[in-house]
Design a protein around this motif. Sequence first.
Motif, PDB file in Angstrom:
ATOM      1  N   GLU A 624       0.676  -0.819  -0.060  1.00 25.56           N
ATOM      2  CA  GLU A 624      -0.307   0.217   0.159  1.00 25.56           C
ATOM      3  C   GLU A 624       0.920   0.703   0.444  1.00 25.56           C
ATOM      4  O   GLU A 624       1.908   1.054   0.615  1.00 25.56           O
ATOM      5  N   MET A 625       0.017   1.933  -0.886  1.00 26.11           N
ATOM      6  CA  MET A 625       0.871   3.526  -0.965  1.00 26.11           C
ATOM      7  C   MET A 625       0.093   4.856   0.064  1.00 26.11           C
ATOM      8  O   MET A 625      -0.746   4.630  -0.805  1.00 26.11           O
ATOM      9  N   SER A 641       3.938  22.267   6.237  1.00 28.73           N
ATOM     10  CA  SER A 641       3.939  20.940   6.563  1.00 28.73           C
ATOM     11  C   SER A 641       5.139  20.528   4.925  1.00 28.73           C
ATOM     12  O   SER A 641       4.394  20.945   4.053  1.00 28.73           O
ATOM     13  N   PRO A 642       6.109  19.512   5.004  1.00 26.24           N
ATOM     14  CA  PRO A 642       5.878  19.279   3.844  1.00 26.24           C
ATOM     15  C   PRO A 642       5.365  17.788   3.484  1.00 26.24           C
ATOM     16  O   PRO A 642       5.111  17.228   4.291  1.00 26.24           O
ATOM     17  N   GLY A 643       5.422  17.951   2.049  1.00 27.00           N
ATOM     18  CA  GLY A 643       4.895  16.236   1.623  1.00 27.00           C
ATOM     19  C   GLY A 643       5.565  14.811   1.699  1.00 27.00           C
ATOM     20  O   GLY A 643       6.865  15.582   2.522  1.00 27.00           O
ATOM     21  N   TYR A 644       5.493  14.223   1.968  1.00 26.61           N
ATOM     22  CA  TYR A 644       5.639  12.740   2.185  1.00 26.61           C
ATOM     23  C   TYR A 644       5.117  11.877   0.924  1.00 26.61           C
ATOM     24  O   TYR A 644       3.212  11.700   0.383  1.00 26.61           O
ATOM     25  N   ALA A 645       5.362  10.156   1.193  1.00 23.00           N
ATOM     26  CA  ALA A 645       4.702   8.808   0.324  1.00 23.00           C
ATOM     27  C   ALA A 645       5.190   8.368   1.831  1.00 23.00           C
ATOM     28  O   ALA A 645       6.423   7.905   1.829  1.00 23.00           O
ATOM     29  N   THR A 646       4.310   7.215   1.905  1.00 19.72           N
ATOM     30  CA  THR A 646       5.150   6.277   3.186  1.00 19.72           C
ATOM     31  C   THR A 646       3.936   4.927   2.389  1.00 19.72           C
ATOM     32  O   THR A 646       3.037   4.755   1.379  1.00 19.72           O
ATOM     33  N   PHE A 647       5.242   3.599   2.451  1.00 26.10           N
ATOM     34  CA  PHE A 647       4.267   2.605   1.816  1.00 26.10           C
ATOM     35  C   PHE A 647       3.891   2.120   3.336  1.00 26.10           C
ATOM     36  O   PHE A 647       4.642   1.823   4.204  1.00 26.10           O
ATOM     37  N   PHE A 663      -3.548 -12.399   9.730  1.00 24.72           N
ATOM     38  CA  PHE A 663      -2.702 -11.395   9.286  1.00 24.72           C
ATOM     39  C   PHE A 663      -1.836 -10.720   9.747  1.00 24.72           C
ATOM     40  O   PHE A 663      -1.824 -10.834  11.153  1.00 24.72           O
ATOM     41  N   ALA A 664      -0.659  -9.825   8.616  1.00 20.68           N
ATOM     42  CA  ALA A 664       0.346  -9.654   9.578  1.00 20.68           C
ATOM     43  C   ALA A 664       0.803  -8.590   8.621  1.00 20.68           C
ATOM     44  O   ALA A 664       0.229  -8.743   7.575  1.00 20.68           O
ATOM     45  N   ARG A 665       0.514  -6.575   8.820  1.00 19.93           N
ATOM     46  CA  ARG A 665       1.171  -6.077   8.184  1.00 19.93           C
ATOM     47  C   ARG A 665       2.564  -4.980   8.755  1.00 19.93           C
ATOM     48  O   ARG A 665       3.410  -5.132  10.122  1.00 19.93           O
ATOM     49  N   VAL A 666       3.511  -4.726   7.636  1.00 19.22           N
ATOM     50  CA  VAL A 666       3.987  -3.146   8.494  1.00 19.22           C
ATOM     51  C   VAL A 666       3.776  -2.612   7.737  1.00 19.22           C
ATOM     52  O   VAL A 666       3.430  -2.227   6.438  1.00 19.22           O
ATOM     53  N   ASP A 667       3.709  -1.343   8.823  1.00 15.78           N
ATOM     54  CA  ASP A 667       2.921  -0.016   8.718  1.00 15.78           C
ATOM     55  C   ASP A 667       4.483   1.612   8.068  1.00 15.78           C
ATOM     56  O   ASP A 667       5.175   0.936   9.271  1.00 15.78           O
ATOM     57  N   ASN A 668       4.986   2.091   7.163  1.00 10.78           N
ATOM     58  CA  ASN A 668       5.753   3.559   6.714  1.00 10.78           C
ATOM     59  C   ASN A 668       6.929   2.085   6.870  1.00 10.78           C
ATOM     60  O   ASN A 668       7.729   2.518   8.351  1.00 10.78           O
ATOM     61  N   VAL A 669       7.083   1.484   6.495  1.00  8.75           N
ATOM     62  CA  VAL A 669       7.733   0.510   6.014  1.00  8.75           C
ATOM     63  C   VAL A 669       9.330   0.783   6.258  1.00  8.75           C
ATOM     64  O   VAL A 669      10.827   0.464   6.375  1.00  8.75           O
ATOM     65  N   PHE A 670       9.584   2.509   5.410  1.00  8.82           N
ATOM     66  CA  PHE A 670      10.679   2.898   5.733  1.00  8.82           C
ATOM     67  C   PHE A 670      11.177   3.812   6.946  1.00  8.82           C
ATOM     68  O   PHE A 670      12.333   4.528   6.522  1.00  8.82           O
ATOM     69  N   GLY A 691       3.033  12.027  12.073  1.00  6.17           N
ATOM     70  CA  GLY A 691       2.883  11.087  11.814  1.00  6.17           C
ATOM     71  C   GLY A 691       3.603   9.534  12.707  1.00  6.17           C
ATOM     72  O   GLY A 691       4.921   9.989  12.822  1.00  6.17           O
ATOM     73  N   ALA A 692       2.661   8.436  12.668  1.00  3.16           N
ATOM     74  CA  ALA A 692       3.619   7.346  13.177  1.00  3.16           C
ATOM     75  C   ALA A 692       4.990   6.802  12.196  1.00  3.16           C
ATOM     76  O   ALA A 692       4.794   6.655  11.378  1.00  3.16           O
ATOM     77  N   GLY A 693       5.578   6.022  12.890  1.00  2.00           N
ATOM     78  CA  GLY A 693       7.281   5.900  12.261  1.00  2.00           C
ATOM     79  C   GLY A 693       6.401   4.311  12.137  1.00  2.00           C
ATOM     80  O   GLY A 693       5.688   4.194  12.293  1.00  2.00           O
ATOM     81  N   ARG A 694       8.181   3.418  11.729  1.00  2.00           N
ATOM     82  CA  ARG A 694       7.836   2.483  11.135  1.00  2.00           C
ATOM     83  C   ARG A 694       6.634   1.723  12.413  1.00  2.00           C
ATOM     84  O   ARG A 694       7.167   0.958  13.960  1.00  2.00           O
ATOM     85  N   GLY A 695       5.559   0.382  11.883  1.00  2.00           N
ATOM     86  CA  GLY A 695       5.121  -0.260  13.080  1.00  2.00           C
ATOM     87  C   GLY A 695       4.617  -2.025  12.729  1.00  2.00           C
ATOM     88  O   GLY A 695       4.556  -2.012  11.338  1.00  2.00           O
ATOM     89  N   PHE A 696       4.568  -2.814  13.401  1.00  2.00           N
ATOM     90  CA  PHE A 696       4.185  -3.802  12.859  1.00  2.00           C
ATOM     91  C   PHE A 696       3.162  -4.182  14.049  1.00  2.00           C
ATOM     92  O   PHE A 696       2.230  -4.332  15.056  1.00  2.00           O
TER      93      PHE A 696
END
Length: 707
Positions: A624-625, A641-647, A663-670, A691-696
């Motif tokens: 997802e992006m 605020s600056p623009g962004y893209a998260t995966f 299910f399993a997911r990783v948010d904000n992969v990078f 915004g939130a950092g990488r989450g599992f």
Amino acid sequence: MCVISRRKRREPAATTLALALTAVLVHLPAAAQTATTLDTVEVLGTRHSLSDFPGSISVIDGDTLRAGQRQVSLAESLVRAPGITVLDRQNYAQDLQVQSRGFGARSTFGIRGMKLIVDGIPSSALDGQGQAASFPLSALDRIQVLRGPLALQYGNAAGGAIIGETAFDGRSTQVDGWIGSNSSARLAAGFEGASNDEAWRWRALGSWFTTDGDRPHSAAERSQLDAVAQYTPNDHARLRLVAGALGQPYTDDPLGLTREQWERDPHGTAAVAETFDTRKKIDNAQVGARWEDEYAQGREYWIGGYGVARDVVQFLSIPIVAQLAPSSAGGVIDLGRRSSGVDAGHRWDFGRGALTLGMEAGWLHEQRRGYENFVGDELGVRGRLRRDEDNRIRSTEAFALGEWRPAQDWTVLGAVRRSKLRFESDDHYIAPGNGDDSGSLDYGETAAALGVSRAFGEGEVFASLGHGFETPTVTELAYRPDGSAGFNTALEPAQFDTAEIGARWRFASASASVSVYRIEGEDEIVPADNRGGRASFANAGRTRREGIEAGFDGRFHPQWSYALTANFLRARFTEGFSYTVLSGGEERVQFVEAGNRIPAIPRADGYAELAWNTRDGRTSAAVEMRASDGVPTDDRNTDASPGYATFALRLQWRAGASGWHGFARVDNVFDRDYVGSVIVNEGNARFFEPGAGRGFTIGLGWHGAGG
């Protein structure tokens, strides 16, 4: 003293875009075949074929709401609806900021500019302030997102409507749970059943969620219970009963950050949040009933009612020196709201059309008190009483919805709603330097819309025009900008004229939609002054929103699917204005230039998804992006605020229609550092909410059918 100035008001300009394209539709070739109806939508209590509806609407089904999702907030799924922008504050004390074509961007808490309805019960108060947390994502079977001119028929909401519905599909039991980063966890359990003759059917689901939060001082806990029952005595009548409760004990509020603070620590918390122990507690309970009866061929009526009780206690970070001002309302908000409403309507179907007439009435009583957020040298505790008032709203509305099919492939839909709202406030706290702020105010507004659609072989094209409004909230009416005592009776509702054209296509393995719109606004409600802890508002400036929204989804292979939404929006003040603020004990006039961008609205944002599944469909994976342009923080566009893209990555597995699933997911992969939302016109320049950092997250559940 606050002075609002602007150029001479012009008469509303008639937008010709939709009318021009309506004329073009006349010259389209006749449909080679009748468009296939793949779904239906409900507008003002009446069902319409999607192919006959001349407006922008999206339907998100229950499987999509839950597939590989945490099921905690609407931010997970609303990004799939074109025209909708969700800014996730990662702050459970303030809820999401949901925008529809830019409406709702100013809201500092909850959802503004959109009407929220869950199983017939409004989640929006009569003054337009809504709460998204009341949507039971684990139980809903679909969510409708209605935008554009025909959405104005929901009354006091210029951005449209978000409508959640529960359906029944058998007897079953379910248990789901997950654990994730930041000590987050969720557990849900529910069941669905029916009587032996299936005249009675019911569904109930409860959930519990907890998290320590991505930022310091952002812990939250939420418990929710929702139940729906339906009695169907025959094949043309039904009774629907709904009940729900939500409890959210004190939820920490990490507040916003200044640019310097955010750049220094993109996941930090304002020091004053911990100093004053900023937090919020919410208790919400609601019940509703609705009877529908198609008593004769082409004749049906409905009657319903609801009641909602909502209690909120919130500790703010207002400095002691501001709280000591004679006019201050303190730093603790304690309010209880009791609201109720009834609605009724009748629909007549004719050979080539239909007519629906309806009425709604609502009452809201709010007891609001304010206290100092300190006792002696101790901060973050309830102190002396500084505000005590009773606020009431009474609303009566009547609407008519007419449908006409002049030819096989044509549909014309027109609607008009007349609304009368009365606001009253009785101030019981009168002291030296704090006068009597009692008062009353009546509003009478009319919303109207007209749309036309033309079906063709694989879809339809449509065009529509409409006029709508938004009244001030109770909070915005509380104080006058000049600091004198009394209700802010000079504040007028904002007015909007909207035009749109669009098209939808539905093929065997894909669907698409695109809409182009223009919205002229007048009397937008903006902050005017903030002194001694009293925020006041005024009407200022004309606005214009011009945008394009598009959505695509489908399969290009039996094992590969995709989804894409994209929004492009130019939202600006077309008329300059000014207002006075108090800063450092001195009054300062703020000028807003014509051409400035309306704050918090991105020029471009969107969502994309690419998914793969095994041949048997039991296992799937997806990437997802989410992407967004940067947004201005205030009316003067002093910062952005600056623009962004998260995966994000997700993996799902299920044994079959029933049994185990996970299910399993990783948010904000990078682990991208970005601003999830901004607080518009924040007086201390703490605009930025990280915004939130990488989450599992990993989850497991069981679904048992039958019984």
